[in-house]
Scaffold this motif. Structure first.
Motif, PDB file in Angstrom:
ATOM      1  N   LEU A  80       0.831  -1.205   0.000  1.00  0.00           N
ATOM      2  CA  LEU A  80       0.000   0.000   0.000  1.00  0.00           C
ATOM      3  C   LEU A  80       0.865   1.254   0.000  1.00  0.00           C
ATOM      4  O   LEU A  80       0.561   2.238  -0.684  1.00  0.00           O
ATOM      5  CB  LEU A  80      -0.932  -0.007   1.207  1.00  0.00           C
ATOM      6  CG  LEU A  80      -2.038  -1.072   1.190  1.00  0.00           C
ATOM      7  CD1 LEU A  80      -2.706  -1.165   2.553  1.00  0.00           C
ATOM      8  CD2 LEU A  80      -3.067  -0.768   0.119  1.00  0.00           C
ATOM      9  N   GLY A 101       0.215   3.067  -3.349  1.00  0.00           N
ATOM     10  CA  GLY A 101      -0.763   4.106  -3.036  1.00  0.00           C
ATOM     11  C   GLY A 101      -0.154   5.394  -2.548  1.00  0.00           C
ATOM     12  O   GLY A 101      -0.809   6.444  -2.599  1.00  0.00           O
ATOM     13  N   CYS A 126      -2.971   3.669  -9.877  1.00  0.00           N
ATOM     14  CA  CYS A 126      -2.481   3.457  -8.505  1.00  0.00           C
ATOM     15  C   CYS A 126      -3.587   3.654  -7.482  1.00  0.00           C
ATOM     16  O   CYS A 126      -3.732   2.873  -6.535  1.00  0.00           O
ATOM     17  CB  CYS A 126      -1.324   4.422  -8.210  1.00  0.00           C
ATOM     18  SG  CYS A 126       0.190   4.093  -9.126  1.00  0.00           S
ATOM     19  N   TRP A 127      -4.388   4.720  -7.670  1.00  0.00           N
ATOM     20  CA  TRP A 127      -5.363   5.031  -6.639  1.00  0.00           C
ATOM     21  C   TRP A 127      -6.727   4.402  -6.883  1.00  0.00           C
ATOM     22  O   TRP A 127      -7.666   4.623  -6.130  1.00  0.00           O
ATOM     23  CB  TRP A 127      -5.477   6.540  -6.411  1.00  0.00           C
ATOM     24  CG  TRP A 127      -5.132   6.838  -4.988  1.00  0.00           C
ATOM     25  CD1 TRP A 127      -3.915   7.055  -4.464  1.00  0.00           C
ATOM     26  CD2 TRP A 127      -6.054   6.879  -3.897  1.00  0.00           C
ATOM     27  NE1 TRP A 127      -3.999   7.234  -3.113  1.00  0.00           N
ATOM     28  CE2 TRP A 127      -5.292   7.141  -2.731  1.00  0.00           C
ATOM     29  CE3 TRP A 127      -7.420   6.733  -3.783  1.00  0.00           C
ATOM     30  CZ2 TRP A 127      -5.877   7.253  -1.486  1.00  0.00           C
ATOM     31  CZ3 TRP A 127      -8.003   6.846  -2.526  1.00  0.00           C
ATOM     32  CH2 TRP A 127      -7.223   7.104  -1.396  1.00  0.00           C
ATOM     33  N   TYR A 161      -5.388   1.197  -4.703  1.00  0.00           N
ATOM     34  CA  TYR A 161      -5.121   1.437  -3.281  1.00  0.00           C
ATOM     35  C   TYR A 161      -6.375   1.379  -2.402  1.00  0.00           C
ATOM     36  O   TYR A 161      -6.400   0.633  -1.408  1.00  0.00           O
ATOM     37  CB  TYR A 161      -4.406   2.773  -3.096  1.00  0.00           C
ATOM     38  CG  TYR A 161      -4.230   3.156  -1.641  1.00  0.00           C
ATOM     39  CD1 TYR A 161      -3.146   2.682  -0.904  1.00  0.00           C
ATOM     40  CD2 TYR A 161      -5.152   3.969  -0.983  1.00  0.00           C
ATOM     41  CE1 TYR A 161      -2.986   3.010   0.437  1.00  0.00           C
ATOM     42  CE2 TYR A 161      -5.001   4.297   0.352  1.00  0.00           C
ATOM     43  CZ  TYR A 161      -3.923   3.819   1.054  1.00  0.00           C
ATOM     44  OH  TYR A 161      -3.777   4.139   2.379  1.00  0.00           O
ATOM     45  N   ASN A 197      -6.916  -1.389   0.477  1.00  0.00           N
ATOM     46  CA  ASN A 197      -6.908  -0.856   1.839  1.00  0.00           C
ATOM     47  C   ASN A 197      -8.216  -1.202   2.553  1.00  0.00           C
ATOM     48  O   ASN A 197      -8.217  -1.626   3.717  1.00  0.00           O
ATOM     49  CB  ASN A 197      -6.703   0.656   1.809  1.00  0.00           C
ATOM     50  CG  ASN A 197      -6.404   1.232   3.175  1.00  0.00           C
ATOM     51  OD1 ASN A 197      -5.529   0.768   3.896  1.00  0.00           O
ATOM     52  ND2 ASN A 197      -7.132   2.271   3.547  1.00  0.00           N
TER      53      ASN A 197
END
Length: 317
Positions: free
Chosen positions: A70, A74, A171-172, A175, A179
């Motif tokens: 992460l 992230g 990436c996000w 993430y 998460n």
């Protein structure tokens, strides 16, 4: 739901600040901004980790591996892509592309997590997503029109900024889904503890990146002044501020929201980051947004409010 909404809103307000940091330090390499931000984040987490050392000791090797993943994707990779995009293409294009995250995450979560969170019917989900997309389109149409009027655009650099912004979206999107997986699988764990663990995992990665960047610049005879650049006090202060508010406090608030909201709805709330980034950008420019931008902001708010009123269908046993 209301508490989760408040946490997500505050996370968006803090995260919006990271969009203007590359504009405040345009002469600094994006990689130095990324490692500086997360070095500050890791250092801030050290005293918090000392106070929570017994709780951190209960995390397993698998938990720490997840925290490292992460942190790497992230945190460091995301902000490297975002800072690169903003410095290459300016604020409007990256804001437009990052602003699609509520839609991308909602679509991914509705397909991926429907057994855990329930499924929002696509027919019910479509109208708020269309409103969010229309709002983002309006806001960024006005920004792109202003950029075109400038006439001094390097097309190659501009397009490379778009590519970096797309990398940040990838990436996000990954993430918050991963998460939320960990947080929902460990309801007995404190979101504050998990935010601190991610900070501790980020620190060695950021320090290693800092050392590699310094070595690369030295070998390449780069004229940039290392280790802190031409404005060391300003750089350190800005990195400490976004490390504290955007990285630690923003992550804490997002973790709290992720434990309270279905992932599909939580994904839409990242729109608060876009709204905050636009507000800060206009403050930096010292002017009020035009009518098209205001209409876009209104559409964003209506779309998110509509989405929050939807309730997922409970999956069959």
């Amino acid at each position: 739901m209301a508490i989760g909404l408040a946490y997500a809103l505050f996370a968006g307000l803090t995260w919006g600040g990271v969009f203007i940091a590359p504009l405040l330090l345009p002469e600094y390499p994006p990689a130095l901004l990324a490692v500086g931000r997360y070095t500050a984040f890791g250092l801030i987490c050290l005293p918090l980790a000392a106070m929570s050392r017994r709780s951190l000791a209960t995390l397993t090797r698998s938990d720490w591996r997840e925290a490292l993943k992460l942190a790497a994707i992230g945190n460091l990779l995301y902000y490297l892509c975002l800072a690169s995009a903003i410095q290459r293409a300016g604020g409007p294009l990256p804001t437009m592309i990052i602003g699609t995250l509520p839609i991308v995450i909602a679509l991914a979560a509705n397909r991926r997590n429907h057994r855990r969170d329930g499924r929002l019917p696509w027919r019910a989900l479509l109208p708020p997503l269309v409103l969010i997309a229309a709002g983002i389109g309006c806001v960024n149409h006005a920004e792109m029109r202003a950029l075109a009027a400038d006439g001094n655009v390097d097309l190659g650099r501009y397009l490379s900024g778009a590519v970096f912004a797309l990398g940040a979206v990838v990436c996000w999107t990954w993430y918050p889904l991963r998460n939320a997986d960990w947080l929902r699988a460990h309801p007995d764990r404190s979101p504050r503890l998990w935010a601190t663990a991610q900070g501790i995992a980020t620190l060695p990665l950021a320090l290693a990146g800092y050392a590699l960047l310094w070595l690369f610049m030295a070998v390449g005879d780069d004229p940039f002044v290392m280790p802190l650049g031409p404005r060391p006090l300003y750089y350190c202060g800005l990195m400490a501020a976004i490390g504290l508010f955007a990285s630690w406090l923003g992550t804490l608030c997002w973790n709290e929201a992720s434990q309270r909201l279905p992932t599909t709805l939580a994904g839409q709330l990242i729109v608060f980051e876009t709204l905050a980034a636009l507000a800060y950008a206009f403050m930096l420019r010292g002017r009020w947004p035009d009518a098209t931008t205001q209409a876009g902001i209104a559409l964003l708010i209506v779309g998110v409010s509509w989405g929050l009123r939807l309730k997922p269908e409970t999956p069959a046993a």
